[in-house]
Scaffold this active site. Structure first.
Site, PDB file in Angstrom:
ATOM      1  N   HIS A 112       0.844  -1.184   0.000  1.00 12.18           N
ATOM      2  CA  HIS A 112       0.000   0.000   0.000  1.00 12.18           C
ATOM      3  C   HIS A 112       0.887   1.244   0.000  1.00 12.18           C
ATOM      4  CE1 HIS A 112      -3.050  -2.882   0.853  1.00 12.18           C
ATOM      5  NE2 HIS A 112      -3.980  -1.975   1.029  1.00 12.18           N
ATOM      6  N   LYS A 552     -13.587   4.999   7.163  1.00 16.75           N
ATOM      7  CA  LYS A 552     -13.613   6.144   6.243  1.00 16.75           C
ATOM      8  C   LYS A 552     -15.035   6.615   6.003  1.00 16.75           C
ATOM      9  CE  LYS A 552     -13.093   7.348   1.427  1.00 16.75           C
ATOM     10  NZ  LYS A 552     -13.110   6.785   0.067  1.00 16.75           N
TER      11      LYS A 552
END
Length: 893
Positions: A112, A552
């Site tokens: 990532h 999120k």
């Protein structure tokens, strides 16, 4: 820091040297223009990296001192402490020894894009850390100390001249090399340390050391990776890339074992004149010599009268070709089980001649390495988004002449009906020469590659087919259809069997709430039952949980509560269906993406959800922070393995649920989610986010091969959780890690104070509570309203700026006050160590934030004016400021 100052001064950067933080007074600071240059930003970034290195070493030395003075049980979360806890929980020595080999822990390394340092710099930082350790040793004379100091200055100059930022985005080969370093060079050295630490703690606990003697007595540790396999929103990961990755991992594993076998052969020079080899060893030498022909004869001739070395020479010759990994000769090992059997024979032959110490110290570590790394080094997962699968299936239906172009829009019942019908048929949907769309073509190429690799080398090195954004049972059954199309699922007399496990990834709060119903139907499907049994005889199903997207979209408290509830319900449901769940925790490197102290995280898991088989991602900069140096790597891996073992035993015992507190948590999660969503749903929210954070610069950063957005659309939904969190952290909002919690708690305190009191009293008996709210407080402590206000000056619209500063400021103060009430005191008093870390960085970070704000303003102004040349010239300094702040905060996304 003095060495760094000296190096800079020698290179003519005397003003810069005088301005370094922690090595000079504030009045010696160079002009802002100088510090805002590339050299100034790099100097500040490197200063923070050196501080991080010193703090890491200090923590390690403190742990060593504590263990020296008070024993291995004194350090929380490690084997000594965990064994002591198990005994206090009522576990016997025999029960613990029986449990250990049934523990299975698998960290999964991903690429990532949150590692802001170049990979070449990572290696140089590791060398610098070793020099730091070396200089601390008291054995050196003053002249030798000065020599080491010179080597430190030399290492610093190499780092300085290398440069901070990547000049181009790393490709997948670059990321693969970086991951291979940890898998091939670090972890093989860490695992023996981990085993030694367990044996020492076992002995110190007063347990019988013989219970851990020999092979197969340790917890199983293995490793996974997504680099070269994760193709969700990453079109550069093709079938060819996956093939290259599988072969690179296999080549590295075989090279590792060859190196170990060669080293042991050099040391086991036992002469047959001093001890006659056991008959079983002699017979094995004769058998292998005959199998290998001329190669076998050469192996035996090389070391006459040294049967143990002869045997190891023959074993090395049986390893598959190290260059192309192929099994070219009938005598080559096809599976590591055969190598393990030969190592068992070697071990027992040494014990038989009275050389048990040699067997334990020389052979057992090699056996352990083969057990851990196999012939594949790490399992490679293949992840793809459910929407991508839908498009591939639609393209196959069209190629077959069926009306399925709108398959993705079909209701679930219609999708299920088609899938059930097709999965009963042995014929493929599309013939080999059919023209397919891009998604179908790529998936079938990948699955055929996996089937081919599995048939030639075995399936040990291939992990799971992970379906991100799993929202229905058809999302999972569709993978069976694609696998059948490619030959990865094959017909048997009982029905279709998939050679690889299909794993759902539940990410959003809504998906987590639907997860039990989806999994119940999936486990009940006959293909799942047959495939699970076929793959190992144990009815174990893996389920992945996404910690990033849940937080999120809904906020940290709602996301954590949804994950907690889902794990509890899924584990209970699977047990009722006769399955054992292996949860795969997709945790990121920051609190708002699931990070937190490892031992606290394990203690917070819902009772009954930890089966003993545990997977978790290690992402981005977290990998180098945890595993770059052997001592730190050993510590972090021990925390994980010892924690899983202790919690597994605890989860096996009955415990009363927190019935009284669960409704309170549900209430808080619901209310905090509403507050968080209200903020994100405001029509001008994206204007504030895009201007008051460096999100545009982060999307330009060359720190990962994967795009920052899944499909390239400029929407909040399409933005990945990593840059979302990265941007809020860089601007010191840390907003996803705390926003909404304060309002929810304050309303609870005002409306039902007795429930608030119950919540505060529940910390002692419910680790989940303490874990979640402590992490929330950590995010809040890392936020800084003074700096937030400076970033908000970048927002063009005065009304937008004022609105969000009020909303964020009020919620910040509300959250800080109510958390103080909940914990019984302000964090500055209760958590002095974290406060000290923040204060130590404050002056230098404040200066860096001021520079970044100035650079962002200039860069954006040039871009808006159409001056692309000027904007491109300024971008390296903008990215250097991102790196520097990331180093100072020790966190990115």
């Amino acid at each position: 820091m003095k060495c760094f100052q000296e190096m800079l001064a020698e290179l003519g950067e005397k003003d810069l040297a005088r301005s370094l933080p922690w090595a000079s007074a504030p009045e010696n600071q160079a002009p802002m223009e100088m510090l805002c240059s590339e050299a100034g930003l790099q100097a500040l970034s490197l200063s923070f990296q050196l501080l991080n290195m010193v703090e890491e070493n200090s923590a390690a030395q403190t742990r060593r001192r504590v263990e020296h003075e008070r024993g291995l049980a004194a350090e929380p979360g490690l084997w000594g402490d965990r064994l002591n806890q198990m005994r206090l929980d009522g576990c016997s020595e025999e029960e613990i020894a029986d449990l250990l080999p049934r523990i299975w822990v698998e960290p999964v390394l991903t690429a990532h894009p949150t590692e802001a340092k170049r990979s070449s710099l990572l290696e140089q930082h590791r060398q610098l850390y070793l020099l730091l350790l070396k200089r601390e040793n008291n054995i050196w004379t003053p002249a030798e100390q000065e020599q080491i100091r010179g080597q430190i200055i030399l290492a610093l100059e190499r780092i300085w001249r290398t440069g901070e930022i990547m000049l181009q985005k790393p490709d997948l080969a670059h990321e693969r090399r970086a991951i291979l370093y940890f898998l091939h060079d670090v972890f093989p050295e860490v695992v023996p340390r981990l085993d030694w630490r367990l044996r020492q703690a076992w002995k110190e606990a007063g347990f019988d050391p013989r219970r851990l003697a020999g092979a197969g007595r340790m917890p199983l540790v293995s490793f996974g990776t997504w680099v070269g396999g994760d193709r969700d929103g990453h079109g550069l990961v093709t079938a060819a890339v996956t093939n290259e990755t599988l072969l690179a991992l296999r080549r590295a594993a075989l090279g590792l074992h060859d190196r170990h076998l060669q080293a042991v052969a050099q040391r086991l020079s036992l002469s047959s004149a001093r001890q006659a080899p056991p008959a079983e060893l002699a017979a094995a030498i004769d058998e292998l010599t005959g199998q290998l022909g001329e190669i076998g004869a050469q192996a035996v001739t090389r070391n006459p009268f040294e049967p143990w070395r002869q045997f190891l020479n023959l074993v090395r010759a049986k390893l598959p070709n190290l260059d192309d990994c192929r099994i070219e000769a009938p005598y080559h090992y096809r599976h590591p089980r055969a190598l393990l059997e030969h190592l068992r024979l070697l071990y027992e032959s040494l014990v038989a001649v009275g050389a048990a110490r040699l067997a334990e110290e020389e052979v057992l570590p090699v056996w352990r390495a083969v057990e851990v790394f196999g012939f594949h080094l790490a399992v490679l997962d293949v992840r793809q988004n459910s929407a991508y699968h839908d498009r591939a299936i639609a393209q196959l239906l069209v190629a077959a002449g069926l009306d399925g172009a709108d398959y993705a829009d079909w209701p679930e019942e219609k999708r299920r009906e088609l899938l059930e019908q097709e999965l009963k048929s042995p014929r493929p949907l599309a013939h080999g020469s059919a023209e397919l769309g891009p998604e179908a073509r790529e998936i079938l190429a990948t699955y055929r590659l996996l089937a081919s690799h599995g048939e030639e080398y075995g399936y040990d090195g291939i992990g799971a087919l992970i379906v991100s954004m799993t929202r229905s049972v058809s999302d999972l059954l569709g993978v069976y259809l694609l696998a059948r199309e490619a030959g990865l699922a094959r017909p048997t007399p009982a029905g279709l069997v998939c050679r690889l496990p299909v794993v759902p990834l539940f990410e959003t709060v809504a998906d987590l709430e639907q997860a039990p119903a989806i999994l119940r139907e999936f486990l009940a499907h006959p293909i799942t039952g047959r495939s699970v049994t076929e793959s190992g005889g144990r009815r174990r199903q893996q389920v992945m949980l996404g910690y990033s997207d849940s937080a999120k979209a809904a906020g940290v408290l709602s996301g954590q509560w949804a994950l907690h509830q889902a794990q509890r319900t899924l584990a209970q449901m699977a047990a009722e269906a006769g399955f054992e769940l292996r949860f795969f925790h997709g945790r990121g490197g920051t609190i708002s993406r699931g990070a937190g102290p490892t031992h606290r995280f394990l203690q917070s898991l819902p009772h009954g959800s930890l089966s003993g088989a545990f997977r978790a991602t290690e992402q981005g900069e977290t990998i180098s922070q945890k595993y770059a140096n052997l001592g730190t790597a050993s510590y972090n891996l021990e925390l994980l393995v010892a924690g899983v073992a202790a919690m597994k035993l605890r989860h096996q015992r009955p415990v009363s649920r927190n019935v009284k507190l669960a409704p309170i948590m549900h209430l808080l999660a619901t209310r905090s989610q509403k507050v968080y969503e209200d903020l994100l749903d405001r029509p001008d929210f994206m204007a504030y986010f895009s201007q008051a954070t460096p999100i545009d610069a982060i999307e330009q950063a060359r720190i990962g091969s994967r795009p920052a957005r899944r499909t390239g659309r400029r929407t909040l939904e399409d933005l990945r959780a990593i840059p979302w969190v990265f941007a809020w952290n860089q601007s010191r909002h840390y907003l996803p890690g705390w926003y909404g919690v304060g309002t929810a708690l304050t309303e609870l305190l005002a409306e039902v104070p007795a429930r608030f009191a119950d919540l505060a009293a529940g910390f002692e008996n419910w680790p989940f509570l303490q874990y979640v709210f402590t992490n929330t407080e950590t995010s809040l402590m890392s936020a800084d309203l003074r700096i937030v206000e400076r970033y908000a000056e970048l927002v063009a619209d005065d009304a937008v700026r004022a609105t969000y500063l009020t909303l964020i400021g009020d919620e910040y103060r509300r959250t800080r006050e109510v958390l103080g009430r909940l914990f019984g005191g302000d964090f500055a008093v209760r958590r002095p160590r974290l406060l000290g870390t923040l204060v130590r960085r404050e002056r230098a970070l404040t200066m860096l934030h001021q520079m970044q704000i100035m650079l962002l303003r200039q860069w954006r102004e040039r871009s808006a004016a159409g001056d692309q040349t000027g904007a491109e010239a300024l971008l390296p300094r903008v990215l250097l400021s991102v790196n520097a702040i990331a180093s100072g905060l020790r966190t990115t996304g």
